[in-house]
Scaffold this active site. Structure first.
Site, PDB file in Angstrom:
ATOM      1  N   GLU A  36       0.827  -1.205   0.000  1.00  4.76           N
ATOM      2  CA  GLU A  36       0.000   0.000   0.000  1.00  4.76           C
ATOM      3  C   GLU A  36       0.867   1.262   0.000  1.00  4.76           C
ATOM      4  OE1 GLU A  36      -3.262   0.283  -0.416  1.00  4.76           O
ATOM      5  OE2 GLU A  36      -3.228  -1.891  -0.723  1.00  4.76           O
ATOM      6  N   SER A  49      18.824  -8.208  -8.795  1.00  2.00           N
ATOM      7  CA  SER A  49      17.707  -8.483  -9.701  1.00  2.00           C
ATOM      8  C   SER A  49      17.979  -9.550 -10.765  1.00  2.00           C
ATOM      9  CB  SER A  49      17.266  -7.183 -10.387  1.00  2.00           C
ATOM     10  OG  SER A  49      16.678  -6.318  -9.440  1.00  2.00           O
ATOM     11  N   HIS A  52       3.399 -10.371  -9.651  1.00  2.00           N
ATOM     12  CA  HIS A  52       4.840 -10.583  -9.618  1.00  2.00           C
ATOM     13  C   HIS A  52       5.517  -9.480  -8.801  1.00  2.00           C
ATOM     14  CE1 HIS A  52       8.919 -11.521 -10.823  1.00  2.00           C
ATOM     15  NE2 HIS A  52       9.076 -10.259 -11.180  1.00  2.00           N
ATOM     16  N   SER A  53       5.109  -8.258  -9.029  1.00  2.99           N
ATOM     17  CA  SER A  53       5.612  -7.105  -8.285  1.00  2.99           C
ATOM     18  C   SER A  53       4.597  -5.986  -8.440  1.00  2.99           C
ATOM     19  CB  SER A  53       6.981  -6.658  -8.827  1.00  2.99           C
ATOM     20  OG  SER A  53       6.819  -6.027 -10.100  1.00  2.99           O
TER      21      SER A  53
END
Length: 380
Positions: free
Chosen positions: A57, A143, A272-273
């Site tokens: 959020e 990443s 996923h993100s």
């Protein structure tokens, strides 16, 4: 003349301890867990769940730039961490904050990293959720997919040479098994007989690519045999099964000096993100089913509650406390000064080369000319 079949007639079985409702499967062999550890495991799973909701959020509110949740996979990182020693070295992918949580990484440390302030160990130079902690033997997340696997094999081999009673655990998703580094890492570890556990979270989706488009084999577990690696398939939504499998794998890796491959079947409930909308490529009812019927947090709660180790009162107190602590941690992190601009250019070279010095000079001049285009809370 006889060719080896492309697949077996039967699938590799999946090791489970708990039914979906939290009841023990009869006559199931599993590693006993103490009340203290079981309560800590469940508390950490709830904490991770709340942390994901609030940070997600926060990203939607524009307070952080990016976030990845562990929704649906809480049992994997928490239960596997519980089965390990603090001396075991972790090379994560990016859905393993639960390992850090188990090892004592605080909510404030998580918040500092996601906000990229001066207290962040990465000095604000990493994306949010790319945690790292030397204190907790947790290599910093990066990443690029699967690059940590050959590194894990090498680190495990160094532990072997030093006669350390520890192992390396490297996590990866199902999509990462399509990378060359996956095969290089497993082969290297097998040949060098390195004490490393390769833990694959097969959550069904590599971003938007379903496992049906990822490989034709019977999942990930069968790939171990091709490299001469002992392997097991486990229900990744069953905390007791994960704990038992990792406990056994760690003992074999250290005592027998060998690599182990674990495939944990689970489901990525979240997107996923924060850069993804998974409803574009999978059905909503599929997500809801896994979120409700196969929820690993609810499943483990039922077990600890049924044996008298947890209560509704403890549940309410825990959730209220974690939420309060995390909101306070985010407020503190937001008020903490950002790292100075100079930190962008440190920690790579002993003596910065001329081209890097020139880039720093150019950046400072640009910030000075266009101050409104840069954050005012960053020290130039």
């Amino acid at each position: 003349m006889s060719f080896i079949s492309e697949s077996s007639q039967t699938r590799v079985p999946c090791y489970r301890v708990l039914e979906d409702d939290g009841d023990l499967i009869s006559d199931c062999d599993f590693q006993q867990v103490s009340k203290e550890d079981a309560v800590k495991m469940y508390s950490n799973m709830v904490t991770l769940q709340i942390m994901d909701n609030i940070f997600y959020e926060a990203q939607r509110q524009g307070r952080i730039s990016f976030y990845l949740t562990s929704a649906g996979e809480e049992a994997i990182s928490i239960a596997s961490a519980a089965a390990l020693s603090e001396q075991d070295i972790i090379l994560p992918q990016y859905r393993e904050p639960g390992v850090l949580l188990w090892r004592g990484f605080t909510l404030q440390e998580f918040a500092d990293q996601c906000l990229g302030n001066k207290a962040d160990y990465g000095k604000g130079r990493q994306m949010p959720t790319h945690y790292g902690s030397k204190k907790h033997n947790f290599f910093t997340i990066s990443s690029p997919i699967a690059t940590q696997l050959p590194q894990a094999a090498g680190i495990a081999y160094s532990l072997k040479m030093d006669n350390k009673k520890a192992c390396v655990v490297s996590y990866i998703g199902d999509g990462g098994t399509s990378e060359g580094d996956f095969h290089a890492g497993l082969n290297f570890a097998a040949v060098m007989e390195a004490p490393v556990i390769f833990f694959c979270r097969n959550n069904g989706w590599a971003i938007s690519t379903n496992v049906s488009e990822q490989f034709r084999s019977d999942g990930i577990v069968v790939k171990g045999r091709a490299y001469g690696i002992r392997s097991i398939r486990v229900d990744g939504n069953d905390a007791l099964a994960v704990y038992s499998a990792v406990s056994a794998a760690r003992e074999m890796a250290i005592n027998e000096q060998r690599p182990i491959l674990i495939e944990a079947l689970t489901y990525r409930v979240g997107h996923h993100s924060t850069s993804d909308d998974s409803t574009k490529y999978r059905q909503l009812d599929e997500i809801v089913y896994w979120k409700k019927a196969r929820n690993p947090v609810n499943r483990f709660r039922n077990w600890v509650q049924n044996i008298g180790w947890w209560s509704e009162q403890q549940e309410t107190q825990l959730r209220n406390s974690v939420r309060k602590q995390l909101l306070e941690a985010i407020q503190v992190a937001e008020k903490t000064e950002k790292p100075p601009l100079s930190e962008l250019f440190t920690d790579v070279y002993d003596h910065p080369p001329s081209n890097l010095e020139e880039q720093e000079k150019h950046l400072r001049e640009t910030v000075t000319r266009h101050p409104k285009d840069y954050p005012s809370d960053i020290s130039v």
